[in-house]
Design a protein around this motif. Structure first.
Motif, short mmCIF file in Angstrom:
data_model
loop_
_atom_site.label_atom_id
_atom_site.label_comp_id
_atom_site.label_asym_id
_atom_site.label_seq_id
_atom_site.Cartn_x
_atom_site.Cartn_y
_atom_site.Cartn_z
N ARG B 16 0.84 -1.21 0.00
CA ARG B 16 0.00 0.00 0.00
C ARG B 16 0.87 1.26 0.00
NH1 ARG B 16 -3.41 -2.64 3.75
NH2 ARG B 16 -2.78 -1.22 5.41
N LEU B 19 2.20 1.77 -3.43
CA LEU B 19 1.16 2.32 -4.31
C LEU B 19 0.96 3.81 -4.05
CD1 LEU B 19 -1.75 -0.30 -4.33
CD2 LEU B 19 -0.38 0.43 -6.27
N ALA B 20 0.94 4.18 -2.76
CA ALA B 20 0.71 5.59 -2.39
C ALA B 20 1.80 6.49 -2.94
CB ALA B 20 0.63 5.72 -0.87
N VAL B 24 1.00 10.86 -9.06
CA VAL B 24 -0.45 11.10 -8.98
C VAL B 24 -1.15 10.71 -10.28
CG1 VAL B 24 -2.21 12.89 -8.71
CG2 VAL B 24 -0.22 12.92 -7.25
N SER B 25 -0.52 11.03 -11.42
CA SER B 25 -1.19 10.73 -12.69
C SER B 25 -1.43 9.22 -12.82
CB SER B 25 -0.35 11.24 -13.86
OG SER B 25 0.93 10.67 -13.81
N LYS B 27 -1.79 7.14 -10.30
CA LYS B 27 -2.83 6.74 -9.33
C LYS B 27 -4.23 7.12 -9.84
CE LYS B 27 -0.88 8.60 -5.57
NZ LYS B 27 -0.85 8.91 -4.13
N LEU B 28 -4.32 8.27 -10.53
CA LEU B 28 -5.62 8.67 -11.07
C LEU B 28 -6.04 7.70 -12.19
CD1 LEU B 28 -5.38 12.58 -11.14
CD2 LEU B 28 -6.47 11.14 -9.43
N MET B 30 -5.27 4.63 -12.21
CA MET B 30 -5.73 3.43 -11.49
C MET B 30 -7.18 3.60 -11.04
SD MET B 30 -2.64 2.31 -8.98
CE MET B 30 -0.96 2.46 -9.51
N LEU B 31 -7.54 4.82 -10.61
CA LEU B 31 -8.94 5.07 -10.21
C LEU B 31 -9.88 4.83 -11.39
CD1 LEU B 31 -9.17 8.28 -7.98
CD2 LEU B 31 -9.25 5.90 -7.29
N ASP B 32 -9.44 5.29 -12.58
CA ASP B 32 -10.26 5.06 -13.78
C ASP B 32 -10.49 3.56 -13.97
OD1 ASP B 32 -10.42 7.79 -14.48
OD2 ASP B 32 -8.55 7.71 -15.61
N LEU B 34 -10.13 1.13 -11.72
CA LEU B 34 -10.90 0.55 -10.61
C LEU B 34 -12.40 0.79 -10.79
CD1 LEU B 34 -8.70 1.52 -7.51
CD2 LEU B 34 -9.35 -0.79 -8.17
#
Lengths: 175, 62
Positions: B16, B19-20, B24-25, B27-28, B30-32, B34
């Motif tokens: 974790r 991953l953190a 940021v790009s 991680k964003l 990854m949100l898409d 997810l």
């Protein structure tokens, strides 16, 4: 589907004067500091630009602007680039402060305004649902909070007792 | 491979943290991904007429 596209469009909306200031909150805001956690929407906090003679601020200019650029209204959301986006006014002094003190983070050359980690954590504590507690624990575990700034926020917004209860419940025995 | 729970927990924490610390790009993006996955799971669950596997504590908002 892309959050990056959402951010670019919100920036353009700000440049065009529809909103004075915005900041990303919620799970997407937290992702700027933590590992990504699945979410289905984007929370954008906005300072509405008040029209002369208007007493109640209205989100209509935002919705008009975005629908003219392909956004689709779905209930209280507007879908942009495949993401349901919710525009929220600051509803407490804590959120007002979070919006005023939001920081700018570059995302591949695009500036994104986002709540600070300390404000996101304090808002999670104030909101207090199970998922907010989980997020607050993530912030603590990731050690991304500036303790002095966070404690000052808790003092300023009357959250010290709530924080102590949270500590007793979730952090007892943690080192 | 062992079933040392303490080691498993520590390894999850380390993952974790890694991953953190990604950009940021990334991680964003990854949100898409997810979100796409969550929607697909929900759609499949509703076709099977079972309750969604997503729970509030997973951070799913709607």
């Amino acid at each position: 589907m892309s959050i990056a596209r959402v951010i670019r469009l919100i920036n353009q909306m700000q440049t065009d004067g529809v909103v004075e200031r915005y900041a990303i909150g919620g799970a997407v805001g937290a992702t700027f500091y933590l590992e990504p956690v699945a979410t289905l929407d984007v929370d954008i906090f906005v300072a509405f630009r008040q029209q002369p003679g208007e007493i109640i601020t209205s989100p209509s200019p935002i919705f008009d602007y975005l629908t003219a650029r392909g956004g689709i209204i779905e209930g209280e959301y507007i879908v942009i680039a495949g993401w349901p986006v919710q525009f929220l006014p600051p509803t407490s002094p804590l959120v007002e402060e979070a919006l005023a003190k939001a920081v700018t983070v570059e995302v591949e050359g695009t500036p994104a305004q986002v709540f600070t980690a300390e404000h996101l954590a304090a808002i999670a504590l104030q909101t207090g649902r199970a998922k907010d507690h989980a997020r607050l624990l993530q912030f603590i575990e990731a050690a991304v909070l500036d303790t002095r700034r966070f404690q000052a926020l808790l003092q300023r917004h009357g959250l010290v007792e709530r924080w102590q209860a949270f500590e007793r419940k979730f952090l007892q025995g943690e080192s | 491979m062992t079933f040392d729970l303490q080691r498993i927990i520590e390894s999850k924490r380390a993952w974790r943290r890694a991953l953190a610390q990604r950009p940021v790009s990334e991680k964003l993006a990854m949100l898409d991904a997810l979100r796409d996955r969550t929607r697909a799971i929900r759609a499949a669950a509703s076709r099977l007429n079972v309750s969604s596997p997503a729970r509030p504590e997973d951070g799913i908002k709607r």
